[in-house]
Design an enzyme around this catalytic site. Structure first.
Site, PDB file in Angstrom:
ATOM      1  CG  ASP A  67      -2.257   0.719   0.921  1.00  0.00           C
ATOM      2  OD1 ASP A  67      -2.267   1.627   0.068  1.00  0.00           O
ATOM      3  OD2 ASP A  67      -3.278   0.374   1.543  1.00  0.00           O
ATOM      4  CD  GLU A  71      -6.894   5.513   2.481  1.00  0.00           C
ATOM      5  OE1 GLU A  71      -5.984   5.289   3.298  1.00  0.00           O
ATOM      6  OE2 GLU A  71      -6.683   5.655   1.261  1.00  0.00           O
TER       7      GLU A  71
END
Length: 1008
Positions: A622, A812
């Site tokens: 990521d 997020e």
């Protein structure tokens, strides 16, 4: 005493600023300076299309803070532009001129100058001009810089002749590559990276008189010219002048093929040399051609380069030396008839360690120091982070941008194409005009795996049509806490539901064996985030102000297997091409290790994913995630690669990563077999995608982006995602004859109904992309409609009210509850609900990424309640169920709590007393079976028979009938004794246990 008074005296100025270098002298016949910015408040802080100064950066922390500050020592006027910054990626500020006004003509001037308050930090500050194009955000970028190596105020002069065309990033891919200055749209300042500091600036102005003899420049139409062996490369030269005036003096270009490349003169090509002349009076934009012939030598070879040295007189030379590239030829890996494994083995055997390290490196496209870095570091991949888009943000600009990057990869020895990736998590959501699907939470509510597959197919087709072959989706997280800012990226709270929706992988990739990946409408999929990101505990995050995202998932091994790992097993079986680990940490109870970052867990990545599950794709990290592993950079690289990561997303640190990876291998701390395994996995997917044969964008299907056909899929998905939680006295569906009063913050906002990950990372409110809002869709169905966002318009005389409320976009951990967010409706939304529902019968639609809290009193006043989730751009789908064109069929993919104190709450909990249970969802246009307990008994017998026979559709239909009977009896008085077996029935249904599901529903019926 104001500084402006002192400026009248040069002697006093010198006395006050002993460390300031004097500005260069201007010519006696120069025109008076023309002010651009005085920073006295005449230009606002505002974003385009209005005129204004605005900040930007690579993430939320990188934009500087700006203010207008009154200072006694201001070089001009009373105020200066000042600010603070602490930039990790990139950041700065821009002054854009208003798009509604004409661009400015700066062509009569020598350059631009301004006062800078030096800090003597030795850092370079980049200054950029926006030239030509449609507006300030769709213009060519030309850049230069100065060094802050002084203290106090200094006037910085930047002649326009010092500016060069940006080769690392152009928002439009180039307009004419000429610094014309006749249409200037503003300027930008990029502040230093890795330094926490302050700055001050004042008195931006144009100075001097343009000297046409210094304004000419030469450019080539490309930096790389690939050609087949024996072919002839044509290099086009263009001469251009600032202001687009004819050449005042001749420009001569002496050229020769340089022997410094990898090709052999006389064997691989015929050397050429000569001179091209552009006489005085030649029009700006005139072109000449140089031809470089190559030779066939009959041998198989990697690609070879032939630099074309240009010596320019009378004009500025190109920023880069153009390279002719003789394409690689005759090598086995180039033979598309060979099996992929043989092509991979052949190519791998030829690669150097540096080339292998490049394949394992992924950079953000906006962070490239220069486009030539793609070849210099043999980069394997680029990505666009959320909101990292070309300007204009069109399909054509995307394809042109990516083709430009792919062209750079052709200058490497083996011409290994880049694999470009984006987060197309609910459609090609970075692209304005794309079809935006409901987020995964809505697709989970549809309970329709076939629809999820079709949504994936639309996403793949629109993404690949812009030249992008790789999608960082789907998210196969199992969300277990509604406070999580990524809850809407999950299909639901039950692993069986998430597994069932993994059909989206086939929509993206095609058949599980990868044979469809080279199609022009398929992309490589990514199962993320492995593993346990949906189970992080509230308060466990250590990332900035996040409260739950990127935190710690603490589970037993049995819980890990049953809840979080199961969807990845399904994804591997479906042939998913890549897997992305989670930012979060895994704390396995009893293993004695405590919380360990997933990017460091070799037991899970190598052991479970690759060895046990047999995953044969590649693992991509990521965004900057290895930086969160404890230790220094070398340790982070070593730990993550040895744990099984194959490609590392290092958006801004690609040079450091590449060098460190090579060092770690040479030091023996990372084995060469591990590197070969990683690169083999990456190359396998590139071959399967057909990138070696077709590295450039196939835009033949670009016209279908946002098409009626694609939007029809999104419209159906939006309709099937709507969950009817309450419907007293059958208020819904509405009738077209009714006079409807519409209110609420989310009724007419395409940005809010699309949510995060739409055009930008966080998403935003407003008209951000083409689509149909819920209000616009309702107006198509009703000629008698009143709209008042805040419900201030009179409510008299209406038959029914529809109040559309909910959340504004986030993504997020920014959206974590406790990080500036909660699960409560806003004050304005509550007021609108109370006013409308107090005046008439009403339906409330909640547009959100997770459940919103509704208290008993407010729920009692609401006649119909709908969980609309985040339906995307097709508000017509919402109107379809509101007005009865389609029935409500959606079911809750997560449990709807009564209060935040209940969280986390999930199906299967020992104590389970929600507002609405998992799986709840009323229907319309469907008759509920009569007969009560007797009918349920008969349905149970039939369901058990269907289960035994493996009759999936029949079993599901029987359980659905039983569910409708229970819901009708329970109404909204859903006691714990009803909710618990009701929710568990849906889990059983998803695993094919139809008889047991009806038994649970019968228990719920008896308790109701």
């Amino acid at each position: 005493m104001r500084r402006t008074a002192l400026l009248a005296s040069a002697a006093l100025l010198t006395t006050l600023l002993p460390l300031t270098a004097a500005a260069p002298a201007s010519g006696a016949d120069d025109p008076a300076p023309v002010p651009v910015d005085r920073f006295e408040g005449e230009v606002p802080f505002a974003s385009p299309p209005a005129e204004g100064i605005f900040t930007w950066g690579s993430d939320n922390d990188d934009p500087p803070a700006l203010r207008l500050t009154a200072r006694d020592d201001a070089p001009e006027g009373e105020k200066v532009l000042s600010g603070t910054y602490d930039i990790s990626g990139y950041g700065g500020f821009t002054h854009d001129f208003a798009f509604a006004e004409p661009a400015h003509d700066w062509s009569a001037h020598k350059g631009i100058r301004f006062w800078w308050d030096g800090r003597n930090n030795g850092k370079k500050v980049a200054f950029e001009l926006k030239d030509g194009g449609a507006d300030g955000e769709a213009s060519e970028l030309w850049t230069t810089s100065f060094t802050d190596d002084f203290t106090g105020w200094k006037q910085i002069e930047l002649p326009f002749t010092d500016f060069t065309y940006r080769t690392d990033y152009q928002p439009v891919g180039g307009i004419d590559h000429i610094l014309g200055l006749t249409e200037t749209w503003g300027y930008a300042v990029t502040l230093p990276v890795g330094l926490k500091g302050e700055f001050a600036m004042d008195g931006v102005e144009l100075y001097g008189k343009a000297d046409q003899s210094l304004q000419a420049s030469l450019r080539t139409d490309s930096a790389v010219y690939p050609t087949g062996e024996g072919g002839t490369a044509t290099v086009r030269l263009t001469v251009a002048t600032t202001g687009s005036a004819p050449l005042a003096e001749p420009v001569a270009v002496t050229y020769e093929t340089a022997a410094t490349g990898t090709a052999d003169p006389g064997e691989d090509y015929t050397p050429v040399r000569g001179t091209v002349t552009f006489p005085a009076g030649t029009a700006s934009g005139a072109t000449r051609e140089i031809r470089v012939p190559t030779r066939e030598d009959g041998s198989a070879e990697p690609a070879e380069t032939i630099p074309l040295k240009l010596t320019v007189t009378g004009a500025k030379p190109p920023a880069e030396t153009p390279q002719v590239v003789v394409d690689a030829h005759g090598l086995p890996y180039l033979d598309s008839r060979l099996p992929v494994r043989k092509r991979v083995a052949d190519l791998l055997s030829r690669m150097s360690l540096e080339e292998k390290a490049g394949q394992m490196t992924q950079a953000e496209r906006g962070a490239l120091t220069a486009s030539g870095d793609i070849a210099t570091y043999a980069l394997g991949s680029l990505l666009s982070g959320g909101g990292s888009t070309p300007t204009p943000n069109t399909a054509e600009a995307w394809a042109k941008m990516i083709d430009g990057f792919q062209l750079r990869a052709q200058a490497t020895r083996f011409q290994i194409p880049l694999i470009y990736g984006v987060d197309a998590v609910h459609g090609h959501n970075n692209l304005a005009g794309a079809t935006i699907m409901p987020h995964n939470i809505g697709l989970g509510a549809s309970r329709n795996p076939g629809l999820a597959r079709r949504a994936g197919a639309v996403t793949a087709a629109e993404t690949r049509a812009t030249g992008i072959p790789w999608d960082f989706a789907p998210c196969l997280c199992v969300t277990r806490d509604d406070r999580w800012g990524r809850a809407y990226e999950s299909f639901g709270e039950d692993p069986a539901l998430v597994e069932s929706m993994a059909t989206v992988i086939q929509g993206l990739q095609g058949r599980p064996d990868g044979r469809d990946l080279d199609r022009a409408d398929k992309v490589l999929a990514t199962a993320k985030h492995f593993v346990g990101d949906g189970g992080t505990e509230y308060g466990s995050s250590t990332t900035g102000t996040y409260t739950i995202d990127q935190g710690v998932t603490k589970v037993t091994r049995r819980q890990l297997e049953a809840v979080h790992l199961a969807p990845y097993e399904t994804a591997v079986e479906r042939g998913v091409g890549t897997v992305m680990p989670s930012y979060s940490s895994l704390d396995l109870v009893g293993d004695g290790r405590g919380p360990v970052k997933m990017h460091a867990r070799a037991d899970m990545i190598n052991g479970v994913l690759k060895d046990r599950m047999g995953f044969d794709g590649f693992v991509i990290s990521d965004w900057q995630a290895i930086d969160q592993i404890p230790g220094d950079h070398a340790s982070d690289v070593r730990t993550s690669v040895n744990a099984g990561l194959d490609m590392i997303m290092v958006p801004y640190a690609y040079k450091d990563f590449h060098a460190t990876l090579v060092d770690e291998v040479r030091a023996g701390r990372i084995g060469e077999r591990r590197i070969d395994d990683a690169v083999s996995r990456i190359l396998t997917q590139k071959f399967r995608l057909g990138l070696f044969e077709k590295p450039y964008a196939d835009t033949s299907r670009a016209a279908r982006i946002g098409s009626a056909e694609h939007r029809a899929v999104a419209r159906r998905a939006a309709a099937e995602s709507q969950v009817l939680l309450k419907n007293a006295d059958d208020l819904l569906p509405l009738r077209k004859s009714q006079k409807v009063y519409v209110a609420g913050s989310n009724a007419d906002d395409i940005g809010n109904q699309s949510g995060g990950w739409t055009i930008t990372w966080q998403g935003s409110s407003g008209d951000i992309t083409p689509g149909t809002t819920i209000l616009e869709a309702m107006r198509k169905n009703s000629a008698r409609l009143t709209y008042s966002k805040d419900a201030t318009a009179p409510t008299d005389g209406h038959d029914v009210g529809v109040v559309v409320v909910g959340e504004t976009p986030y993504a997020e951990g920014v959206g974590d509850v406790g990080n500036g967010h909660d699960l409560e409706l806003s004050t304005a939304d509550r007021a609108a609900v109370d006013k409308v529902c107090g005046a008439m019968r009403c339906a409330v639609l909640i547009v959100s990424g997770r459940p919103q809290l509704i208290d008993d009193e407010r729920l009692a006043a609401i006649d119909a309640l709908v969980a609309s989730w985040l339906p995307g751009t097709e508000g017509d789908g919402v109107a379809d169920v509101l007005y009865g064109k389609r029935p409500f069929t959606g079911q809750l993919p997560v449990t709807w709590p009564k209060s935040e104190a209940q969280l986390p709450i999930n199906v299967g909990d020992a104590a389970y007393d929600p507002r609405f249970p998992y799986g709840w969802g009323l229907t319309t246009l469907t008759r509920v079976p009569e007969g009560g307990a007797a009918t349920l008994k008969a349905l149970g017998i039939a369901a058990a028979a269907a289960e035994k026979a493996g009759a999936r559709e029949a079993g599901r239909a029987l359980v659905t009938k039983a569910r409708l009977i229970v819901q009708q009896r329970a109404a909204t008085a859903i006691a714990e004794a009803v909710a618990k077996p009701f929710a568990e029935a849906d889990r059983l249904l998803l695993t094919g246990r139809y008889g047991a599901a009806v038994q649970k529903l019968s228990a719920a019926y008896r308790a109701a």
